[in-house]
Design a protein around this motif. Structure first.
Motif, mmCIF file in Angstrom:
data_model
loop_
_atom_site.group_PDB
_atom_site.id
_atom_site.type_symbol
_atom_site.label_atom_id
_atom_site.label_comp_id
_atom_site.label_asym_id
_atom_site.label_seq_id
_atom_site.Cartn_x
_atom_site.Cartn_y
_atom_site.Cartn_z
ATOM 1 N N ARG A 124 -101.256 -23.080 41.258
ATOM 2 C CA ARG A 124 -102.379 -22.515 41.088
ATOM 3 C C ARG A 124 -103.664 -22.733 41.550
ATOM 4 O O ARG A 124 -103.745 -23.385 42.184
ATOM 5 C CB ARG A 124 -102.402 -23.502 39.564
ATOM 6 C CG ARG A 124 -103.782 -22.979 38.914
ATOM 7 C CD ARG A 124 -103.773 -23.384 37.448
ATOM 8 N NE ARG A 124 -104.233 -25.147 37.702
ATOM 9 C CZ ARG A 124 -105.166 -25.422 37.905
ATOM 10 N NH1 ARG A 124 -106.285 -25.319 37.570
ATOM 11 N NH2 ARG A 124 -105.056 -27.065 38.016
ATOM 12 N N LEU A 125 -104.557 -21.578 41.490
ATOM 13 C CA LEU A 125 -105.489 -21.812 42.747
ATOM 14 C C LEU A 125 -106.534 -21.659 42.126
ATOM 15 O O LEU A 125 -106.845 -21.396 40.657
ATOM 16 C CB LEU A 125 -104.982 -20.172 43.501
ATOM 17 C CG LEU A 125 -104.955 -19.455 44.508
ATOM 18 C CD1 LEU A 125 -104.803 -18.255 44.987
ATOM 19 C CD2 LEU A 125 -104.528 -20.439 45.388
ATOM 20 N N GLU A 126 -107.393 -22.869 42.857
ATOM 21 C CA GLU A 126 -108.629 -23.404 42.166
ATOM 22 C C GLU A 126 -109.283 -22.579 43.051
ATOM 23 O O GLU A 126 -110.855 -22.194 42.548
ATOM 24 C CB GLU A 126 -108.655 -24.490 42.456
ATOM 25 C CG GLU A 126 -110.172 -25.436 41.681
ATOM 26 C CD GLU A 126 -109.856 -26.478 41.710
ATOM 27 O OE1 GLU A 126 -110.730 -27.700 42.268
ATOM 28 O OE2 GLU A 126 -109.271 -27.264 41.633
ATOM 29 N N THR A 127 -109.410 -22.327 44.651
ATOM 30 C CA THR A 127 -110.212 -21.738 45.573
ATOM 31 C C THR A 127 -109.577 -19.962 45.907
ATOM 32 O O THR A 127 -108.363 -20.122 45.073
ATOM 33 C CB THR A 127 -110.800 -22.144 46.664
ATOM 34 O OG1 THR A 127 -109.850 -22.495 47.237
ATOM 35 C CG2 THR A 127 -111.992 -23.517 45.652
ATOM 36 N N GLY A 128 -110.410 -19.219 46.360
ATOM 37 C CA GLY A 128 -109.492 -18.313 46.863
ATOM 38 C C GLY A 128 -110.068 -17.656 48.500
ATOM 39 O O GLY A 128 -110.205 -16.979 48.543
ATOM 40 N N ARG A 129 -109.326 -18.842 48.846
ATOM 41 C CA ARG A 129 -110.045 -17.936 50.514
ATOM 42 C C ARG A 129 -107.939 -17.131 50.890
ATOM 43 O O ARG A 129 -107.074 -17.384 50.642
ATOM 44 C CB ARG A 129 -109.200 -19.225 51.016
ATOM 45 C CG ARG A 129 -110.401 -20.563 51.111
ATOM 46 C CD ARG A 129 -111.180 -20.262 50.714
ATOM 47 N NE ARG A 129 -112.581 -21.432 49.917
ATOM 48 C CZ ARG A 129 -114.044 -20.451 49.978
ATOM 49 N NH1 ARG A 129 -114.392 -19.718 50.123
ATOM 50 N NH2 ARG A 129 -114.659 -21.601 49.323
ATOM 51 N N THR A 130 -108.474 -16.770 51.655
ATOM 52 C CA THR A 130 -107.185 -15.513 52.993
ATOM 53 C C THR A 130 -106.529 -16.479 53.496
ATOM 54 O O THR A 130 -107.000 -17.800 53.836
ATOM 55 C CB THR A 130 -108.100 -15.178 53.882
ATOM 56 O OG1 THR A 130 -109.171 -14.314 53.723
ATOM 57 C CG2 THR A 130 -106.517 -14.189 55.007
ATOM 58 N N HIS A 131 -104.444 -16.031 52.535
ATOM 59 C CA HIS A 131 -103.794 -16.722 53.093
ATOM 60 C C HIS A 131 -103.794 -17.839 52.157
ATOM 61 O O HIS A 131 -103.240 -19.259 52.781
ATOM 62 C CB HIS A 131 -103.435 -16.457 54.415
ATOM 63 C CG HIS A 131 -103.263 -15.408 55.025
ATOM 64 N ND1 HIS A 131 -102.989 -15.359 56.492
ATOM 65 C CD2 HIS A 131 -103.461 -13.947 54.641
ATOM 66 C CE1 HIS A 131 -102.744 -14.414 56.343
ATOM 67 N NE2 HIS A 131 -103.332 -13.575 55.281
ATOM 68 N N GLN A 132 -104.305 -18.833 50.970
ATOM 69 C CA GLN A 132 -104.230 -19.726 51.331
ATOM 70 C C GLN A 132 -103.128 -20.611 51.020
ATOM 71 O O GLN A 132 -102.987 -21.967 51.341
ATOM 72 C CB GLN A 132 -105.045 -20.220 49.882
ATOM 73 C CG GLN A 132 -105.687 -21.543 49.020
ATOM 74 C CD GLN A 132 -106.861 -21.353 47.895
ATOM 75 O OE1 GLN A 132 -107.771 -21.464 48.463
ATOM 76 N NE2 GLN A 132 -106.362 -22.361 46.930
ATOM 77 N N ILE A 133 -102.183 -20.164 49.385
ATOM 78 C CA ILE A 133 -101.119 -20.441 49.799
ATOM 79 C C ILE A 133 -99.906 -21.173 50.403
ATOM 80 O O ILE A 133 -99.572 -21.711 50.988
ATOM 81 C CB ILE A 133 -100.492 -19.622 48.412
ATOM 82 C CG1 ILE A 133 -101.230 -20.419 47.345
ATOM 83 C CG2 ILE A 133 -98.677 -20.520 48.213
ATOM 84 C CD1 ILE A 133 -100.783 -19.178 45.527
ATOM 85 N N ARG A 134 -100.159 -20.197 51.531
ATOM 86 C CA ARG A 134 -99.222 -19.625 52.696
ATOM 87 C C ARG A 134 -99.528 -20.114 53.446
ATOM 88 O O ARG A 134 -98.762 -21.869 54.242
ATOM 89 C CB ARG A 134 -98.828 -18.515 52.870
ATOM 90 C CG ARG A 134 -99.245 -17.320 52.727
ATOM 91 C CD ARG A 134 -99.101 -15.991 52.729
ATOM 92 N NE ARG A 134 -98.770 -16.099 54.261
ATOM 93 C CZ ARG A 134 -98.844 -14.620 54.468
ATOM 94 N NH1 ARG A 134 -100.172 -13.267 54.654
ATOM 95 N NH2 ARG A 134 -98.361 -14.152 55.958
ATOM 96 N N VAL A 135 -100.955 -21.148 53.791
ATOM 97 C CA VAL A 135 -101.556 -22.389 54.925
ATOM 98 C C VAL A 135 -100.887 -23.092 54.004
ATOM 99 O O VAL A 135 -100.513 -24.727 54.750
ATOM 100 C CB VAL A 135 -102.957 -22.022 55.064
ATOM 101 C CG1 VAL A 135 -103.442 -23.597 55.583
ATOM 102 C CG2 VAL A 135 -103.256 -20.454 55.697
#
Length: 303
Positions: free
Chosen positions: A229-240
């Motif tokens: 579950r994303l709290e923020t939305g950065r590029t490639h966030q889950i992957r990183v």
């Protein structure tokens, strides 16, 4: 010809940032777009150029030159898309893996934007310009799943504000390498450009705040089915963030192991759920999607 608009700051508007003041006066333009206009030196306060952070004062005369919209260079294409929901304000698409969301110079065809231009005609927000009409947020080419499209500028501003406030529900499912021990993990690590490779993102001290909540769905031998579950939305966030806890995504061509036994077109990552306050009705709506065939095939092999 550029459109010139003039405003006189009133007493109760004093103290607002220049970009905030202008976004309140120009309700159909996003603050980020206004910031670009200010950066391009198209805004003057009392005949003087000021930065976006300038605090306006009573009786300031603010003049903004609004650029004339460019002619759209992207061609509508009759490409099949999986529409989950549609009304006059929003369109929810279930994007297939291997589809690029928006065009880039040199690649103006076969993207999701080409498809929605054909489907929606002229009913798309113009806030993000000629290349990304209606696009409020994006997911990577090899990531499948749910995506919000804004059909007018008011809807775009509402959804963008909810993204900024982290109030939109965004849940993803993925398969990662290794067996994750903890049932739940929250990763709070800033993300920015990798200083050693500008094509990659990384956890860096001076990066932007990034928070991901991970939860185990099911463990397999050498792999784990996870929910994020994303709290923020950065590029490639889950992957990183998954890489940062030593569990890179299966099939990830940038952050994962090169040699894998499965034939994949990229990371095994699906945007499964999305929920938000509807721009017009002000009621919370939520959408869920089935895991795509490629994802389910992997699960059946892991079983």
């Amino acid at each position: 010809m550029e459109e010139v608009r003039e405003f006189l700051v009133l007493e109760d508007e004093e103290g607002d940032r220049l970009d905030v003041y202008l976004s309140s006066q120009l309700g159909d333009m996003s603050r980020s777009y206004i910031q670009r206009i200010i950066k391009d030196k198209k805004v003057k306060v009392n005949n003087k150029e000021e930065k976006a952070k300038y605090l306006v004062k009573e009786e300031d005369k603010v003049v903004i030159e609004i650029p004339k919209p460019k002619i759209l260079e992207v061609t509508p294409q009759d490409i099949p898309i999986d529409i989950v929901y549609e009304d006059n304000d929003v369109l929810i698409i279930n994007k297939q893996q291997d589809m690029v969301v928006h065009p880039a110079p040199g690649n103006y065809e076969n993207t999701l934007v080409n498809a929605i231009l054909y489907h929606c005609k002229d009913k798309l927000s113009s806030i993000n310009g000629i290349i990304r009409p209606g696009i409020v947020h994006r997911i990577d080419k090899d990531t499948s799943g749910l995506l919000m499209i804004a059909k007018n500028n008011n809807a775009h501003n509402s959804l963008a504000e909810q993204l900024k406030d982290h109030s939109i529900t965004r849940e993803y499912e993925f398969i990662c390498h290794g067996v994750v021990k903890d049932d739940k993990i929250t990763v709070n690590k800033p993300i920015g450009r990798n200083p050693k490779d500008r094509l990659k993102m990384a956890v860096v001290k001076d990066g932007k705040n990034a928070v991901t909540h991970f939860e185990v769905v099911r463990r397999y031998e050498n792999f784990t089915h996870m929910r994020a579950r994303l709290e923020t939305g950065r590029t490639h966030q889950i992957r990183v963030h998954a890489l940062s806890i030593n569990h890179p995504l299966l099939g990830d061509p940038i952050y994962g192991p090169k040699n894998i036994k499965f034939k994949l077109n990229g990371q095994t990552l699906h945007a499964k759920k999305i929920g938000f306050i509807h721009p017009t009705t002000k009621k919370y709506i939520e959408f869920d999607s089935e895991l795509p065939d490629y994802f389910q095939d992997i699960i059946s092999k892991l079983k």
